[in-house]
Write an enzyme that holds these catalytic residues in place. Structure first.
Site, PDB file in Angstrom:
ATOM      1  N   ARG A  46      34.144-112.106  11.925  1.00 38.27           N
ATOM      2  CA  ARG A  46      34.674-113.458  11.663  1.00 38.27           C
ATOM      3  C   ARG A  46      36.185-113.458  11.905  1.00 38.27           C
ATOM      4  NH1 ARG A  46      35.737-114.792   6.695  1.00 38.27           N
ATOM      5  NH2 ARG A  46      33.816-113.931   5.830  1.00 38.27           N
ATOM      6  N   TYR A  98      38.345-140.443  20.399  1.00 36.94           N
ATOM      7  CA  TYR A  98      36.978-139.905  20.359  1.00 36.94           C
ATOM      8  C   TYR A  98      36.311-140.246  19.019  1.00 36.94           C
ATOM      9  CZ  TYR A  98      33.253-136.439  20.272  1.00 36.94           C
ATOM     10  OH  TYR A  98      32.036-135.831  20.176  1.00 36.94           O
ATOM     11  N   ASP A 170      44.980-133.923  21.791  1.00 34.31           N
ATOM     12  CA  ASP A 170      43.621-133.628  22.248  1.00 34.31           C
ATOM     13  C   ASP A 170      43.660-133.729  23.778  1.00 34.31           C
ATOM     14  OD1 ASP A 170      40.980-133.739  23.098  1.00 34.31           O
ATOM     15  OD2 ASP A 170      40.285-134.901  21.378  1.00 34.31           O
ATOM     16  N   LYS A 195      33.703-129.254  27.251  1.00 31.74           N
ATOM     17  CA  LYS A 195      33.792-130.164  28.384  1.00 31.74           C
ATOM     18  C   LYS A 195      34.303-129.425  29.636  1.00 31.74           C
ATOM     19  CE  LYS A 195      32.582-132.862  25.018  1.00 31.74           C
ATOM     20  NZ  LYS A 195      33.514-133.614  24.214  1.00 31.74           N
TER      21      LYS A 195
HETATM   22  C1  PLP Z   1      33.735-133.913  22.858  1.00 31.95           C
HETATM   23  C2  PLP Z   1      35.083-134.260  22.392  1.00 31.95           C
HETATM   24  C3  PLP Z   1      35.565-133.796  21.157  1.00 31.95           C
HETATM   25  C4  PLP Z   1      34.703-132.992  20.192  1.00 31.95           C
HETATM   26  O1  PLP Z   1      34.346-131.764  20.702  1.00 31.95           O
HETATM   27  P1  PLP Z   1      32.955-131.015  20.378  1.00 31.95           P
HETATM   28  O2  PLP Z   1      33.045-129.788  21.191  1.00 31.95           O
HETATM   29  O3  PLP Z   1      31.851-131.930  20.761  1.00 31.95           O
HETATM   30  O4  PLP Z   1      32.953-130.740  18.893  1.00 31.95           O
HETATM   31  C5  PLP Z   1      36.857-134.121  20.813  1.00 31.95           C
HETATM   32  N1  PLP Z   1      37.641-134.885  21.624  1.00 31.95           N
HETATM   33  C6  PLP Z   1      37.210-135.343  22.805  1.00 31.95           C
HETATM   34  C7  PLP Z   1      38.128-136.145  23.658  1.00 31.95           C
HETATM   35  C8  PLP Z   1      35.929-135.058  23.227  1.00 31.95           C
HETATM   36  O5  PLP Z   1      35.497-135.533  24.404  1.00 31.95           O
END
Ligand code: PLP
Length: 379
Positions: A46, A98, A170, A195
Protein backbone atom coordinates in the site's frame (compact mmCIF):
# COMPACT_ATOMS: atom_id res chain seq x y z
CA UNK A 1 14.13 16.77 -24.43
CA UNK A 2 11.24 16.77 -26.90
CA UNK A 3 7.81 15.37 -25.96
CA UNK A 4 8.08 12.21 -28.11
CA UNK A 5 11.32 11.13 -26.45
CA UNK A 6 10.14 12.14 -23.00
CA UNK A 7 6.85 10.21 -23.18
CA UNK A 8 8.55 7.02 -24.37
CA UNK A 9 11.35 6.99 -21.79
CA UNK A 10 9.54 8.58 -18.81
CA UNK A 11 9.99 6.58 -15.60
CA UNK A 12 11.11 3.29 -17.06
CA UNK A 13 14.63 2.06 -16.36
CA UNK A 14 15.75 -1.49 -17.18
CA UNK A 15 14.70 -3.70 -14.26
CA UNK A 16 17.70 -4.01 -11.90
CA UNK A 17 17.32 -7.76 -11.31
CA UNK A 18 16.90 -8.96 -14.94
CA UNK A 19 17.40 -6.03 -17.30
CA UNK A 20 13.75 -6.28 -18.47
CA UNK A 21 13.23 -3.15 -20.60
CA UNK A 22 9.66 -2.77 -19.38
CA UNK A 23 9.08 -2.39 -15.64
CA UNK A 24 7.65 -5.73 -14.47
CA UNK A 25 4.28 -6.07 -12.74
CA UNK A 26 5.36 -6.50 -9.12
CA UNK A 27 2.32 -8.45 -8.01
CA UNK A 28 3.19 -8.66 -4.32
CA UNK A 29 1.67 -7.37 -1.09
CA UNK A 30 4.78 -7.40 1.08
CA UNK A 31 8.60 -7.52 0.90
CA UNK A 32 10.94 -9.74 2.91
CA UNK A 33 13.16 -7.80 5.30
CA UNK A 34 16.78 -8.76 6.00
CA UNK A 35 16.41 -7.86 9.65
CA UNK A 36 13.62 -6.06 11.53
CA UNK A 37 13.36 -2.59 9.98
CA UNK A 38 16.12 -3.32 7.45
CA UNK A 39 14.63 -3.35 3.93
CA UNK A 40 15.31 -2.23 0.37
CA UNK A 41 12.94 0.75 0.55
CA UNK A 42 9.88 -1.46 0.15
CA UNK A 43 7.92 -2.65 3.20
CA UNK A 44 4.26 -3.10 2.31
CA UNK A 45 2.62 -2.55 -1.07
CA UNK A 46 0.00 0.00 0.00
CA UNK A 47 2.97 2.28 0.75
CA UNK A 48 5.44 1.26 -1.96
CA UNK A 49 5.38 -0.80 -5.13
CA UNK A 50 8.08 -0.71 -7.85
CA UNK A 51 5.60 -0.75 -10.77
CA UNK A 52 3.67 2.10 -9.19
CA UNK A 53 6.91 3.95 -8.48
CA UNK A 54 7.93 3.77 -12.16
CA UNK A 55 4.51 5.10 -13.17
CA UNK A 56 4.61 7.89 -10.59
CA UNK A 57 7.99 8.99 -11.94
CA UNK A 58 6.57 8.91 -15.45
CA UNK A 59 3.57 11.03 -14.41
CA UNK A 60 5.92 13.64 -12.94
CA UNK A 61 8.09 13.74 -16.06
CA UNK A 62 5.27 14.07 -18.59
CA UNK A 63 3.68 16.95 -16.62
CA UNK A 64 7.02 18.76 -16.09
CA UNK A 65 6.61 18.21 -12.35
CA UNK A 66 8.89 16.91 -9.61
CA UNK A 67 6.58 14.31 -8.02
CA UNK A 68 3.76 12.03 -9.14
CA UNK A 69 1.30 9.95 -7.13
CA UNK A 70 -1.04 7.34 -8.59
CA UNK A 71 -4.52 6.50 -7.26
CA UNK A 72 -7.14 3.82 -7.81
CA UNK A 73 -9.27 6.20 -9.91
CA UNK A 74 -9.50 9.82 -10.97
CA UNK A 75 -12.03 10.58 -8.24
CA UNK A 76 -9.73 8.92 -5.66
CA UNK A 77 -7.03 11.41 -6.72
CA UNK A 78 -9.52 14.31 -6.34
CA UNK A 79 -10.60 12.89 -2.95
CA UNK A 80 -6.97 13.02 -1.76
CA UNK A 81 -6.66 16.70 -2.73
CA UNK A 82 -9.80 17.68 -0.80
CA UNK A 83 -8.45 15.80 2.26
CA UNK A 84 -5.70 18.46 2.46
CA UNK A 85 -8.45 20.83 3.72
CA UNK A 86 -10.06 21.48 7.10
CA UNK A 87 -13.68 22.15 8.06
CA UNK A 88 -14.45 25.80 7.40
CA UNK A 89 -12.15 26.03 4.37
CA UNK A 90 -13.63 27.24 1.10
CA UNK A 91 -13.14 25.81 -2.37
CA UNK A 92 -13.94 27.66 -5.58
CA UNK A 93 -14.85 25.33 -8.42
CA UNK A 94 -16.22 25.73 -11.92
CA UNK A 95 -19.97 25.40 -12.48
CA UNK A 96 -19.59 23.12 -15.51
CA UNK A 97 -17.16 20.46 -14.39
CA UNK A 98 -17.13 16.67 -14.46
CA UNK A 99 -20.28 15.30 -12.79
CA UNK A 100 -18.38 12.89 -10.54
CA UNK A 101 -16.27 15.72 -9.11
CA UNK A 102 -19.43 17.71 -8.39
CA UNK A 103 -20.97 14.66 -6.68
CA UNK A 104 -17.85 14.08 -4.55
CA UNK A 105 -17.82 17.72 -3.42
CA UNK A 106 -21.56 18.13 -2.75
CA UNK A 107 -22.51 14.68 -1.47
CA UNK A 108 -19.39 13.59 0.41
CA UNK A 109 -17.23 16.54 1.47
CA UNK A 110 -19.80 19.31 2.01
CA UNK A 111 -21.11 17.43 5.06
CA UNK A 112 -17.67 17.64 6.69
CA UNK A 113 -17.93 21.42 6.75
CA UNK A 114 -15.95 22.27 3.62
CA UNK A 115 -17.70 24.94 1.61
CA UNK A 116 -17.81 24.68 -2.19
CA UNK A 117 -18.66 27.57 -4.47
CA UNK A 118 -19.55 26.79 -8.09
CA UNK A 119 -18.91 29.73 -10.36
CA UNK A 120 -18.44 30.67 -13.98
CA UNK A 121 -14.65 30.47 -14.22
CA UNK A 122 -14.16 31.44 -17.85
CA UNK A 123 -13.44 34.97 -16.76
CA UNK A 124 -10.67 34.97 -14.16
CA UNK A 125 -12.03 38.25 -12.74
CA UNK A 126 -15.08 36.30 -11.57
CA UNK A 127 -12.79 34.04 -9.51
CA UNK A 128 -11.33 37.10 -7.81
CA UNK A 129 -14.82 38.31 -6.95
CA UNK A 130 -15.57 35.08 -5.07
CA UNK A 131 -12.29 34.72 -3.17
CA UNK A 132 -12.46 35.25 0.59
CA UNK A 133 -9.88 34.91 3.37
CA UNK A 134 -11.10 31.30 3.74
CA UNK A 135 -10.46 30.28 0.11
CA UNK A 136 -7.87 27.49 0.33
CA UNK A 137 -8.29 25.77 -3.03
CA UNK A 138 -9.35 26.67 -6.54
CA UNK A 139 -10.42 23.66 -8.57
CA UNK A 140 -9.98 24.27 -12.30
CA UNK A 141 -11.08 22.07 -15.17
CA UNK A 142 -10.17 23.21 -18.69
CA UNK A 143 -11.39 22.51 -21.30
CA UNK A 144 -14.59 21.88 -19.34
CA UNK A 145 -16.72 18.81 -19.69
CA UNK A 146 -18.88 18.78 -21.79
CA UNK A 147 -19.21 22.41 -22.96
CA UNK A 148 -15.54 22.83 -23.84
CA UNK A 149 -15.17 26.18 -22.08
CA UNK A 150 -11.66 27.43 -21.41
CA UNK A 151 -10.30 28.81 -18.11
CA UNK A 152 -7.11 30.87 -17.95
CA UNK A 153 -4.79 28.74 -15.78
CA UNK A 154 -2.03 31.37 -15.51
CA UNK A 155 -4.41 34.18 -14.52
CA UNK A 156 -6.23 32.04 -11.91
CA UNK A 157 -2.92 30.76 -10.50
CA UNK A 158 -1.62 34.32 -10.14
CA UNK A 159 -4.79 35.29 -8.23
CA UNK A 160 -4.51 32.28 -5.92
CA UNK A 161 -0.91 33.15 -5.03
CA UNK A 162 -2.00 36.51 -3.62
CA UNK A 163 -3.47 34.64 -0.64
CA UNK A 164 -1.73 31.27 -0.73
CA UNK A 165 -4.71 29.29 -1.98
CA UNK A 166 -3.80 26.14 -3.89
CA UNK A 167 -4.75 25.68 -7.54
CA UNK A 168 -5.47 22.16 -8.74
CA UNK A 169 -6.13 21.64 -12.45
CA UNK A 170 -8.03 18.61 -13.72
CA UNK A 171 -5.99 18.10 -16.89
CA UNK A 172 -7.85 14.99 -18.05
CA UNK A 173 -9.38 16.49 -21.22
CA UNK A 174 -6.21 18.13 -22.48
CA UNK A 175 -3.67 15.48 -21.38
CA UNK A 176 -0.03 16.47 -20.81
CA UNK A 177 0.49 16.43 -24.58
CA UNK A 178 -1.66 19.56 -24.96
CA UNK A 179 -1.27 21.42 -21.69
CA UNK A 180 1.06 21.48 -18.65
CA UNK A 181 -0.65 23.42 -15.81
CA UNK A 182 2.39 23.37 -13.46
CA UNK A 183 4.29 25.44 -16.05
CA UNK A 184 1.46 27.99 -15.88
CA UNK A 185 1.64 28.35 -12.09
CA UNK A 186 -0.78 25.67 -10.82
CA UNK A 187 0.20 23.74 -7.66
CA UNK A 188 -1.31 20.35 -8.47
CA UNK A 189 -2.31 18.60 -11.69
CA UNK A 190 -4.97 15.92 -11.45
CA UNK A 191 -5.61 13.24 -14.08
CA UNK A 192 -8.19 10.60 -14.66
CA UNK A 193 -5.56 8.28 -16.17
CA UNK A 194 -8.54 6.16 -17.22
CA UNK A 195 -8.84 8.46 -20.24
CA UNK A 196 -6.00 9.65 -22.54
CA UNK A 197 -3.07 8.43 -20.39
CA UNK A 198 -4.28 4.82 -20.42
CA UNK A 199 -5.76 5.46 -23.84
CA UNK A 200 -7.24 2.03 -24.51
CA UNK A 201 -10.41 1.96 -22.37
CA UNK A 202 -9.06 -0.90 -20.27
CA UNK A 203 -8.17 0.61 -16.90
CA UNK A 204 -9.52 2.88 -14.13
CA UNK A 205 -6.87 5.03 -12.52
CA UNK A 206 -5.99 8.54 -11.33
CA UNK A 207 -2.89 10.64 -10.77
CA UNK A 208 -1.61 13.78 -9.07
CA UNK A 209 1.53 15.72 -10.01
CA UNK A 210 3.14 18.53 -8.00
CA UNK A 211 6.43 20.41 -7.48
CA UNK A 212 6.40 21.30 -3.78
CA UNK A 213 8.06 18.57 -1.63
CA UNK A 214 5.91 19.47 1.42
CA UNK A 215 2.73 19.13 -0.64
CA UNK A 216 4.01 15.80 -1.98
CA UNK A 217 4.59 14.56 1.58
CA UNK A 218 1.06 15.52 2.64
CA UNK A 219 -0.52 13.89 -0.41
CA UNK A 220 1.65 10.76 -0.06
CA UNK A 221 0.56 10.53 3.59
CA UNK A 222 -3.09 10.71 2.47
CA UNK A 223 -2.45 8.15 -0.29
CA UNK A 224 -1.00 5.55 2.08
CA UNK A 225 -3.30 6.36 5.03
CA UNK A 226 -6.55 6.27 3.05
CA UNK A 227 -5.33 3.49 0.77
CA UNK A 228 -6.87 4.31 -2.62
CA UNK A 229 -3.83 2.93 -4.46
CA UNK A 230 -3.91 1.35 -7.93
CA UNK A 231 -2.83 -2.26 -8.44
CA UNK A 232 0.49 -3.02 -10.20
CA UNK A 233 -1.20 -4.44 -13.33
CA UNK A 234 -3.11 -1.18 -13.80
CA UNK A 235 0.09 0.81 -13.26
CA UNK A 236 1.76 -1.25 -15.98
CA UNK A 237 -1.11 -0.54 -18.39
CA UNK A 238 -0.95 3.22 -17.84
CA UNK A 239 2.85 3.17 -18.09
CA UNK A 240 2.44 1.45 -21.45
CA UNK A 241 -0.27 3.90 -22.54
CA UNK A 242 1.93 6.91 -21.84
CA UNK A 243 4.54 5.68 -24.33
CA UNK A 244 2.18 6.30 -27.27
CA UNK A 245 0.32 9.32 -25.86
CA UNK A 246 1.90 11.81 -28.29
CA UNK A 247 1.18 9.67 -31.35
CA UNK A 248 -2.42 9.08 -30.30
CA UNK A 249 -3.00 12.72 -29.33
CA UNK A 250 -1.74 13.98 -32.68
CA UNK A 251 -4.36 11.84 -34.39
CA UNK A 252 -7.11 12.72 -31.87
CA UNK A 253 -6.42 16.41 -32.62
CA UNK A 254 -6.37 15.93 -36.37
CA UNK A 255 -9.61 13.90 -36.41
CA UNK A 256 -11.23 16.26 -33.88
CA UNK A 257 -10.56 19.27 -36.12
CA UNK A 258 -11.89 17.49 -39.23
CA UNK A 259 -15.10 16.40 -37.48
CA UNK A 260 -15.70 19.73 -35.70
CA UNK A 261 -15.45 21.58 -39.03
CA UNK A 262 -17.60 19.03 -40.85
CA UNK A 263 -20.34 19.20 -38.19
CA UNK A 264 -20.31 22.98 -38.28
CA UNK A 265 -21.09 22.95 -42.01
CA UNK A 266 -23.91 20.40 -41.67
CA UNK A 267 -27.41 21.85 -42.27
CA UNK A 268 -29.00 19.77 -39.50
CA UNK A 269 -26.40 20.59 -36.84
CA UNK A 270 -26.99 23.47 -34.41
CA UNK A 271 -24.10 24.65 -32.27
CA UNK A 272 -20.69 22.94 -32.19
CA UNK A 273 -18.55 23.37 -29.06
CA UNK A 274 -14.84 23.04 -29.83
CA UNK A 275 -12.08 25.43 -28.69
CA UNK A 276 -10.28 25.29 -32.04
CA UNK A 277 -12.87 27.57 -33.71
CA UNK A 278 -11.53 31.12 -33.92
CA UNK A 279 -14.92 32.44 -32.74
CA UNK A 280 -14.99 30.17 -29.65
CA UNK A 281 -15.02 32.58 -26.66
CA UNK A 282 -11.96 30.87 -25.10
CA UNK A 283 -10.01 30.39 -28.33
CA UNK A 284 -7.28 32.93 -27.59
CA UNK A 285 -6.60 31.54 -24.12
CA UNK A 286 -6.70 27.99 -25.48
CA UNK A 287 -4.13 28.99 -28.10
CA UNK A 288 -1.94 30.48 -25.41
CA UNK A 289 -2.04 27.56 -22.96
CA UNK A 290 -2.61 24.51 -25.19
CA UNK A 291 -0.50 23.09 -28.03
CA UNK A 292 -3.56 22.02 -30.03
CA UNK A 293 -7.31 21.66 -29.46
CA UNK A 294 -7.90 17.97 -28.79
CA UNK A 295 -10.42 15.39 -29.86
CA UNK A 296 -13.30 16.24 -27.52
CA UNK A 297 -16.28 18.19 -28.82
CA UNK A 298 -19.99 18.62 -28.19
CA UNK A 299 -22.86 19.68 -30.42
CA UNK A 300 -26.60 20.11 -30.65
CA UNK A 301 -28.93 19.43 -33.55
CA UNK A 302 -30.82 22.26 -35.20
CA UNK A 303 -34.05 20.50 -34.23
CA UNK A 304 -32.85 20.25 -30.65
CA UNK A 305 -35.55 18.03 -29.19
CA UNK A 306 -34.43 15.31 -26.77
CA UNK A 307 -36.06 12.69 -29.03
CA UNK A 308 -33.99 13.79 -31.99
CA UNK A 309 -30.79 13.66 -29.94
CA UNK A 310 -31.71 10.22 -28.60
CA UNK A 311 -32.38 8.94 -32.11
CA UNK A 312 -28.95 10.07 -33.24
CA UNK A 313 -27.30 8.57 -30.15
CA UNK A 314 -28.76 5.17 -31.00
CA UNK A 315 -27.96 5.34 -34.73
CA UNK A 316 -24.17 5.55 -34.87
CA UNK A 317 -22.31 2.36 -35.64
CA UNK A 318 -18.65 3.25 -35.18
CA UNK A 319 -19.20 5.80 -32.43
CA UNK A 320 -20.09 3.56 -29.47
CA UNK A 321 -22.71 4.87 -27.05
CA UNK A 322 -20.75 4.93 -23.80
CA UNK A 323 -19.49 7.08 -20.95
CA UNK A 324 -15.76 7.82 -20.67
CA UNK A 325 -13.41 9.27 -23.27
CA UNK A 326 -9.83 9.37 -24.46
CA UNK A 327 -9.57 5.83 -25.81
CA UNK A 328 -8.45 4.93 -29.33
CA UNK A 329 -12.06 4.13 -30.29
CA UNK A 330 -14.65 6.88 -30.85
CA UNK A 331 -17.46 7.28 -28.32
CA UNK A 332 -20.73 9.18 -28.34
CA UNK A 333 -22.40 10.23 -25.10
CA UNK A 334 -25.50 11.99 -23.83
CA UNK A 335 -24.23 14.06 -20.88
CA UNK A 336 -27.68 14.87 -19.44
CA UNK A 337 -28.57 11.21 -18.89
CA UNK A 338 -25.09 9.66 -18.67
CA UNK A 339 -21.90 11.40 -17.48
CA UNK A 340 -23.66 14.42 -15.94
CA UNK A 341 -26.83 12.79 -14.60
CA UNK A 342 -25.56 13.38 -11.03
CA UNK A 343 -25.96 17.16 -11.55
CA UNK A 344 -29.58 18.29 -10.98
CA UNK A 345 -31.19 19.46 -14.23
CA UNK A 346 -31.87 23.02 -12.89
CA UNK A 347 -28.13 23.33 -12.19
CA UNK A 348 -27.21 21.94 -15.61
CA UNK A 349 -29.58 24.21 -17.52
CA UNK A 350 -28.23 27.28 -15.70
CA UNK A 351 -24.89 26.91 -17.44
CA UNK A 352 -26.19 25.68 -20.78
CA UNK A 353 -25.97 21.89 -20.53
CA UNK A 354 -29.25 21.13 -22.27
CA UNK A 355 -30.92 17.74 -22.57
CA UNK A 356 -30.21 17.73 -26.31
CA UNK A 357 -26.42 18.15 -26.05
CA UNK A 358 -24.34 15.35 -27.58
CA UNK A 359 -20.67 14.80 -26.70
CA UNK A 360 -18.10 13.05 -28.89
CA UNK A 361 -14.77 11.57 -27.88
CA UNK A 362 -13.21 11.41 -31.33
CA UNK A 363 -10.95 8.37 -31.59
CA UNK A 364 -8.07 7.67 -33.93
CA UNK A 365 -9.90 5.66 -36.58
CA UNK A 366 -9.95 6.89 -40.20
CA UNK A 367 -11.60 10.34 -40.16
CA UNK A 368 -13.52 9.60 -43.39
CA UNK A 369 -15.11 6.50 -41.83
CA UNK A 370 -16.08 8.50 -38.75
CA UNK A 371 -17.72 11.18 -40.90
CA UNK A 372 -19.61 8.53 -42.91
CA UNK A 373 -20.96 7.16 -39.63
CA UNK A 374 -22.12 10.59 -38.40
CA UNK A 375 -23.56 11.34 -41.85
CA UNK A 376 -25.80 8.26 -41.83
CA UNK A 377 -26.79 8.82 -38.19
CA UNK A 378 -27.69 12.51 -38.57
CA UNK A 379 -29.51 11.63 -41.81
C1 PLP B 1 -13.43 10.59 -15.88
C2 PLP B 1 -13.11 11.90 -15.31
C3 PLP B 1 -12.84 12.06 -13.94
C4 PLP B 1 -12.95 10.90 -12.95
O1 PLP B 1 -12.02 9.91 -13.20
P1 PLP B 1 -12.28 8.35 -12.91
O2 PLP B 1 -11.02 7.72 -13.38
O3 PLP B 1 -13.49 7.94 -13.67
O4 PLP B 1 -12.49 8.21 -11.43
C5 PLP B 1 -12.49 13.31 -13.50
N1 PLP B 1 -12.44 14.38 -14.34
C6 PLP B 1 -12.69 14.27 -15.65
C7 PLP B 1 -12.58 15.47 -16.52
C8 PLP B 1 -13.04 13.04 -16.18
O5 PLP B 1 -13.31 12.94 -17.49
Amino acid sequence: MKIATKFIHAGTEPDPSTGAIMTPIYQTSTYVQEAPGKNKGYEYARSQNPTRKALEEALAIIENGKFGLAFGSGVAATDAVIKLLQPGDEVIAGNDMYGGTYRLFTKIFAKFGIKFLYIDMHDAANVKKHMTSKTRLIWVETPTNPLMNICDIAAISALAKTQKALVCVDNTFASPYLQNPLDLGADIVMHSSTKYLGGHSDVIQGGLIMNDPALREQLYFIQKSCGAVPGPMDCFLVLRGIKTLHVRMRQHCENGAIIANWLREHAKVGKVYWPGFTDHPGHDIAKKQMRDFGGMLSFTLRDDSVENARRLLSSTKLFALAESLGGVESLINHPASMTHASIPSEERLKYGLTDSLIRLSVGIEDAGDLIDDLKQAIG
